[in-house]
Each structure stands twice: as C-alpha cells, then as structure tokens.
Scaffold this motif. Sequence first.
Motif, PDB file in Angstrom:
ATOM      1  N   TYR A 244       0.813  -1.133   0.138  1.00  0.00           N
ATOM      2  CA  TYR A 244      -0.033   0.046  -0.011  1.00  0.00           C
ATOM      3  C   TYR A 244       0.901   1.128   0.127  1.00  0.00           C
ATOM      4  O   TYR A 244       0.548   2.263  -0.595  1.00  0.00           O
ATOM      5  CB  TYR A 244      -0.990   0.115   1.185  1.00  0.00           C
TER       6      TYR A 244
ATOM      7  N   SER B  96     -12.514   3.706 -12.568  1.00  0.00           N
ATOM      8  CA  SER B  96     -11.570   4.555 -12.437  1.00  0.00           C
ATOM      9  C   SER B  96     -11.156   4.912 -14.107  1.00  0.00           C
ATOM     10  O   SER B  96     -11.160   6.182 -14.137  1.00  0.00           O
ATOM     11  CB  SER B  96     -10.457   4.416 -11.603  1.00  0.00           C
TER      12      SER B  96
ATOM     13  N   ALA C 287     -13.012  -6.848  -7.073  1.00  0.00           N
ATOM     14  CA  ALA C 287     -12.858  -5.534  -6.582  1.00  0.00           C
ATOM     15  C   ALA C 287     -11.700  -4.947  -7.441  1.00  0.00           C
ATOM     16  O   ALA C 287     -12.071  -3.626  -7.857  1.00  0.00           O
ATOM     17  CB  ALA C 287     -12.143  -5.673  -5.107  1.00  0.00           C
ATOM     18  N   ALA C 288     -10.757  -5.453  -7.684  1.00  0.00           N
ATOM     19  CA  ALA C 288      -9.741  -4.806  -8.601  1.00  0.00           C
ATOM     20  C   ALA C 288     -10.375  -4.828 -10.057  1.00  0.00           C
ATOM     21  O   ALA C 288     -10.108  -3.613 -10.558  1.00  0.00           O
ATOM     22  CB  ALA C 288      -8.311  -5.951  -9.011  1.00  0.00           C
TER      23      ALA C 288
ATOM     24  N   VAL D 209      -6.373  -5.717  -1.374  1.00  0.00           N
ATOM     25  CA  VAL D 209      -7.050  -5.757  -0.091  1.00  0.00           C
ATOM     26  C   VAL D 209      -7.746  -7.124   0.225  1.00  0.00           C
ATOM     27  O   VAL D 209      -7.844  -7.521   1.193  1.00  0.00           O
ATOM     28  CB  VAL D 209      -8.212  -4.702  -0.013  1.00  0.00           C
TER      29      VAL D 209
ATOM     30  N   ALA E 207      -6.839  -2.252  -4.900  1.00  0.00           N
ATOM     31  CA  ALA E 207      -8.028  -3.011  -4.546  1.00  0.00           C
ATOM     32  C   ALA E 207      -7.801  -4.569  -4.423  1.00  0.00           C
ATOM     33  O   ALA E 207      -8.258  -5.325  -3.675  1.00  0.00           O
ATOM     34  CB  ALA E 207      -9.027  -2.787  -5.582  1.00  0.00           C
ATOM     35  N   TRP E 208      -6.749  -5.082  -5.485  1.00  0.00           N
ATOM     36  CA  TRP E 208      -6.421  -6.514  -5.457  1.00  0.00           C
ATOM     37  C   TRP E 208      -5.912  -6.757  -4.112  1.00  0.00           C
ATOM     38  O   TRP E 208      -6.206  -7.715  -3.534  1.00  0.00           O
ATOM     39  CB  TRP E 208      -5.458  -6.534  -6.753  1.00  0.00           C
TER      40      TRP E 208
ATOM     41  N   LEU F 223      -4.600   1.854  -8.772  1.00  0.00           N
ATOM     42  CA  LEU F 223      -5.855   1.684  -7.799  1.00  0.00           C
ATOM     43  C   LEU F 223      -6.428   0.333  -7.957  1.00  0.00           C
ATOM     44  O   LEU F 223      -6.771  -0.188  -6.802  1.00  0.00           O
ATOM     45  CB  LEU F 223      -7.037   2.720  -8.312  1.00  0.00           C
ATOM     46  N   ALA F 224      -6.442  -0.253  -9.149  1.00  0.00           N
ATOM     47  CA  ALA F 224      -6.902  -1.414  -9.187  1.00  0.00           C
ATOM     48  C   ALA F 224      -5.973  -2.467  -8.375  1.00  0.00           C
ATOM     49  O   ALA F 224      -6.150  -3.544  -7.652  1.00  0.00           O
ATOM     50  CB  ALA F 224      -6.788  -2.113 -10.686  1.00  0.00           C
TER      51      ALA F 224
ATOM     52  N   LEU G  14      -8.197   2.005   2.785  1.00  0.00           N
ATOM     53  CA  LEU G  14      -8.009   0.597   2.365  1.00  0.00           C
ATOM     54  C   LEU G  14      -8.114  -0.398   3.528  1.00  0.00           C
ATOM     55  O   LEU G  14      -8.573  -1.355   3.238  1.00  0.00           O
ATOM     56  CB  LEU G  14      -6.524   0.865   1.891  1.00  0.00           C
TER      57      LEU G  14
ATOM     58  N   THR H  73     -12.819  -1.401  -9.640  1.00  0.00           N
ATOM     59  CA  THR H  73     -11.925  -0.353  -9.380  1.00  0.00           C
ATOM     60  C   THR H  73     -11.335   0.292 -10.688  1.00  0.00           C
ATOM     61  O   THR H  73     -11.409   1.320 -11.188  1.00  0.00           O
ATOM     62  CB  THR H  73     -10.938  -0.680  -8.465  1.00  0.00           C
TER      63      THR H  73
ATOM     64  N   PHE I  64     -11.791  -0.457   3.811  1.00  0.00           N
ATOM     65  CA  PHE I  64     -12.264  -1.421   2.836  1.00  0.00           C
ATOM     66  C   PHE I  64     -12.056  -2.714   2.934  1.00  0.00           C
ATOM     67  O   PHE I  64     -13.072  -3.786   3.038  1.00  0.00           O
ATOM     68  CB  PHE I  64     -11.548  -0.888   1.489  1.00  0.00           C
TER      69      PHE I  64
END
Lengths: 87, 614
Positions: free
Chosen positions: B371, B610, B602-603, B566, B563-564, B559-560, B398, B606, B401
């Motif tokens: 992160y 985006s 999620a990825a 997370v 998200a991945w 960003l993806a 994050l 995102t 999330f």
Amino acid sequence: MTRIDQLAVGVPAIIVSIDRAACGDLVWRRLHEMGFDEGVDIEVLHKAPLGDPIALRVGNTTIALRRAQAALIEADISAVAVREAAE
Amino acid sequence: MTSAVAALVGNPNAGKTSLFNALTGARQKVGNYPGVTVERKVGPLKLPDGRSIEVIDLPGTYSLDPRSPDEAVTRDVVLGRQAGERVPDAIIAVIDATNLRNHLRFVLELKRLGRPMVVALNMIDLAERDGLTIDVDMLSERLGMPVVPTVAVRRRGLDALAAELAPLLDGAAAGEALPPGEIVGLQREARQLAAAVTLGQGVARRATQNIDRVVLHPVAGPVILAAILFMMFQAVFAWAEAPMTWIEDGIAAIQGWTAARLPDGLLLSLVNDGLLAGVGAVVVFLPQILILFAFIIALEQSGYMVRAAFLMDRLMARVGLNGRAFIPLLSSFACAIPGIMAARTIDEPRDRLTTMLIAPLMTCSARLPVYAVIIAAFIPDRPVGGAFNLQGLVLFGLYAFGVLGALAAAFVLRRTVTKGANQTFLMEMPKYQAPALRDFAIGLWQRAGAFLKRAGTLIMAITVILWVLVAFPQAPEGADGATQIEQSFAGRIGHAIEPIFRPIGFNDEIAIALIPGLAAREVAVAALGTVYAIQGDEAEVEQSLVERLRGAWPLPTALAFLAWYVFAPQCLATLAVAKRETNSWRWPIFMFVYLFAMAYVAAGLTFWVSSALL
Ligand SMILES: Nc1nc2c(ncn2[C@@H]2O[C@H](COP(=O)(O)OP(=O)(O)OP(=O)(O)O)[C@@H](O)[C@H]2O)c(=O)[nH]1
Ligand SMILES: [Mg+2]
C-alpha cells in the motif's frame, strides 16, 4: 423482581434466579463460571450503543453479556437494602 | 530420569504467562485480556534445592469442563490426556487476588483432583492498591495447601513459590481425589472462603470504573474507538517518514558503494538490482510496522481490547459474528496467523470458522509495504481539512475497505457455508493496567526480529530466484532493460498469465510480481523493485521504486492493484495455519478461492470505474 436487562445503570440488585431451561446448560454453566449465582450482588455499569450488550458488575468482576442472556436472569433491588440492614 | 513437571493453571488473565516468563526466563506473549495464551508452552525452572524441573504454561480456563479449543488443551494437559504426556507432578494454581470468589472456585475444583498443588496469589499489588487485605495463612489453612503471594510483573514472591513447589514434587503431598464438584456448591464455598479471608474491604476498581464511564459511554465510546483506530493509521504514515528516509538513503548509499567497487556485470546486477533493491524495498517498512505493532501491543496490554469488543459486539452480531471475534480480528492487522490461532478462544465452532475465514481480510502488516509504495507513488501528499493528510486518509480507506469486505463476507458466510444458531457474547472485562514496559519492549523486539528475519531469509531467497528469472536468458549485447525483461523467463511467465489479469488493468510487470507475491505479500514490492531495477537504465537506477512506478503505471492500474491487495489470498503461511487449525484442506482451499474471487472482482471494478471517470 426485575429482569436484569431492564435494570437501570447504577442500581445495585441481588440475583434471585437464573433460568436454566431457557439458557441451555452450556450458557447456564458459563454464567456460573463467571460468577453469576443466586444471592450474588450485581449492578449494571454500562450499556453499549443501542443498549446491547451490557456490562455488569458481578461481585468484584465486570462481565459483558448480551441482553438476550441478561433477560434470563432475575434480580431483586429491594434485597440490597435488606442485606445491608442485616450487616 | 525425566525431570518433574509443574503446570500453571487458572482463570484467564490471572497472570499465568507473566509468572511463567518470570520463572523460566521465557518471552511468551502477555496481554491484558482473557484468552492471550492459546497453546501449551514449556520452560525450565531451577528449584532452590538445585533440581531442574519443567514448567508448563497453559491457556486460561474457567473450569476443567472446556467450551473452546484452547480450554480443551488445558484440561487435556491437567488430566494427562495429552498424547505422549503424563499427568503433571504438581499444579500451580494462579489466582487473581482482586477476584477471589471466581478464582477460588476453580482452585476448589482443581483441589478435587487430589494432585499436589500450590496457589500463587497473584496481583497482590492490585489488591493492596484497592485496600484489600487478605489473610494468607488462613487461606492456606482452609485450602489445605501452600499459598504464596506473588506479583508476577515485578518478580515478587518467585523464590517463595519455588520453595513451596519443591516438596510437592516428592509425591507425598497429594490429597484425596474426589468426584468433580457441582458448580453451584463450589461457587458458594468459594464465596464463603473469600469473605472469610478478606479482612479489609476496599473500594475495588475505582480507576477502572472511572475510565470506563468515559470510554464505554454510548456516544463518546464509539467515537473514541474510531479515533484510536484512525490515529493508529495516521501515525503509521506520519511518524515513520523520517526513519524510512534514513533507511532508503542508507540502502542507496550501499548501492552506490557497490556500484563503485564491483565491475559492471552480472554480479553487480545481482547485488544491486536483486538483493539490495528487493530486500531493501521491504526493509524500508520496518518503522511503519513497528509503529503499528506499538499501537496494537499497547491496546492489548492496557485492557482496552475487551472494551472495543464490547462496543463492537452489536455491529458484529449484525453479520452473525461475536464481539469476541474483534480481538483475533484486530490482531490480524498485525498478521493473520496469530489472529487465526487466537480464534481458538471462540467456543462456537461456526463462529470460530467464520472468524478464521475472514481474518485474512484484515490488512496485515505485510500489505503495508505494498500500500505504502503505491500510495506514495500515486496519491498526492497534501493536507486535507487541516489535521489530516490525503495519503493517510487513503491508507485508512484501504483498511476500512478490508474491514467492510470482511463484514460482508461474514454476512454471506453465516447465511450459507457456516450457517448456524446465533451466539452468545460473554466476556470478563479486565482492570486497566499501564503496559508493562518489559513485555511491551519484548513484543516490539520480537516483531522487529521476525520481520527482519523474514526479509533476510524468505524474501531474500525469493528475490534472488526472481532476479535469476528476470536476468536470464540474457538479451543480446546492447539491448535495453525492457527487452531483457520481455524475453527473460519471468517475462515469459508474466506474459503467459497476463491475459488473466489484463481485464482488470494489470500489466506484465505486475503479473510477474504476483507470482512470488503468493509466497508472502510484501515480496511483491521486492519483486517490483527487482523488475524495475533491471528494466531501468543507468540514469533510472538512482530513482526509487516509487518514482519509477509513477512513470510506468496509469492511475487506474495503481488503484486496481491496491484493490486487489485488499482481498487477495497471497500468503501461503496463512493457508497453512488455516489447514492446521481446521484439520483439513477443505477450508483453506475454500478461503483461497473466495478471496481470489473477491480480489478479482474488486480490482476489476476499481479499474473499470476509475478508467471511465479519470
Ligand atoms: N499489577 C499486576 N499485573 C499483573 C500481575 N501479573 C500479571 N499482570 C498483568 O495481568 C495481565 C494478564 O497477564 P497474563 O500473564 O497474560 O495472564 P494469563 O493468565 O497468562 O492470561 P491468559 O493467557 O489469557 O489466560 C497482563 O496485563 C499482565 O501485565 C501482577 O502480579 N500484578
Ligand atoms: Mg497466558
């Protein structure tokens, strides 16, 4: 007689009964292991947001439990005065 | 002859582990909440008469009639049911002097086993502070066994305890074994005994009650909890900045030093692009990880943890969890492995399983490097609303999330695979304590050590392997770094799996980094460090990974990638622990599949959202 989920914060009381059948043996035993018993002095110390769970003083300890279980325990407020008078 | 064995037995949070550490010099984890110890641990003790014996530390339990897997460990050891082990030669019953009623009840239960026993009347300092006076001689006489006042954290009473232990091990002192007592009878006997031996009645727990009036206030309580958690994540970013720069500069200086000494070639590339870039990329995060751990350890040691569980119970009940699960889940912010093990203290099997399955969604410290690198590269470092910082806010987002994902997962799991009756929440709230400096320091030190050891072994090994895969086969003379990556083994592997990840915006380099990242999350940062170090030309080598990523990835990809991370189940050790704790491969496989699916979705979302917006 008051169900302890109905007790106001800060009012001492003495446990009168714990409904074994409604608790189930497991929870009943757990309650006893943590100090609940007939004749023990208790007091509601705190209520979590939305009123559940609640924190109780049980003798010298503080125990957190949900209202659903607290509702199975009955206590007597007037008994405190009686006991104090006796001492 | 095998040495004699004494077992520490008692209610949760009585101070057994503190006593164990003081007696044996061990460094086991101590914390101010019930259920810290979940395994048996053995350590050596030298008695005053010169004999060496073994002391066993056990999980706390309220009785020999266990509810949860950790309590079962204690029963099995005490009754000698543990495979390959005999009954302990003596029991050291550890009791909290400020809560004699409940703790003596367990002593009376243990006494009926008829084993040689000594009572450690622990936390006598707190009893004195509360104004309680306990007649130790009378207690000893009425129990029919030696009673030794102790203060485990201040090493008081240890010699006396060892002295009382010695004669017990000669086998003479065992009493008569009685059938297990009926609990209500034992409770009443204990209450009478407690009343008889307590001379001065003090005002118990006044300080604790005053603090609780504030932190458990229905309105202020949740606000304080949120503020503490928020501050924790802000601090991780804000306080670590300076030491991280020092480490970064240090590594760059070493790279410069080797570049000046070693001839340009494979060896230099291995050292600078492989080892230093890879391991360095991870080691940089030591300050952040230490700050995070400092917060978690302080929360655990202060007694606040159970209060947090209390405040969270209602919310957790909504998704079918127990407030108790808050403790394993919060420690999963450090690492999911102890978190999954701590779930042992949850008695209901379905509750426990659900908690274990969602524990990896709590953002563990291994994700922090990932992160942090991406945030530093793509999120502007600017203040928001005066007090906060945008990077800190994104980091907090994050974490949030992950938590929301975990709650959602629990909600679904409890209605499908782990369906079952709703649970009770029943927990003892400990007295507040100032964190014991020694335990605090040891906790941090062990963490730092474990982190550096991982960086120096597992992560270093994977980094070297990755360097080999990236550096070979070698491109012809004069080709640039990008060509080298493309035709290397790693590049080919990355290229082969890239179609899976292309829809969610990942490029070849990310695909390459994900494979070693499967072994341990933070390796992905090391891998990116290595890949981009080799790709870069001379001028770029001076740049940090952050700067290079900034040039290489479009924002939606970054960003993806966040998200991945997370959700992604990228940690073999977690899966292995899940296997051990559930005794089958079924649940770890399930865990892997559902987390992978969540990460992918999620990825993907995102990336698509985006890309459309930006
Ligand atoms: N003041 C005081 N604190 C103590 C003493 N012994 C232990 N503590 C504190 O009590 C808390 C519980 O200690 P632990 O040693 O983890 O207790 P435990 O019995 O091993 O707990 P479980 O493993 O959860 O069953 C910690 O915060 C200790 O610092 C003592 O004698 N005096
Ligand atoms: Mg312990």
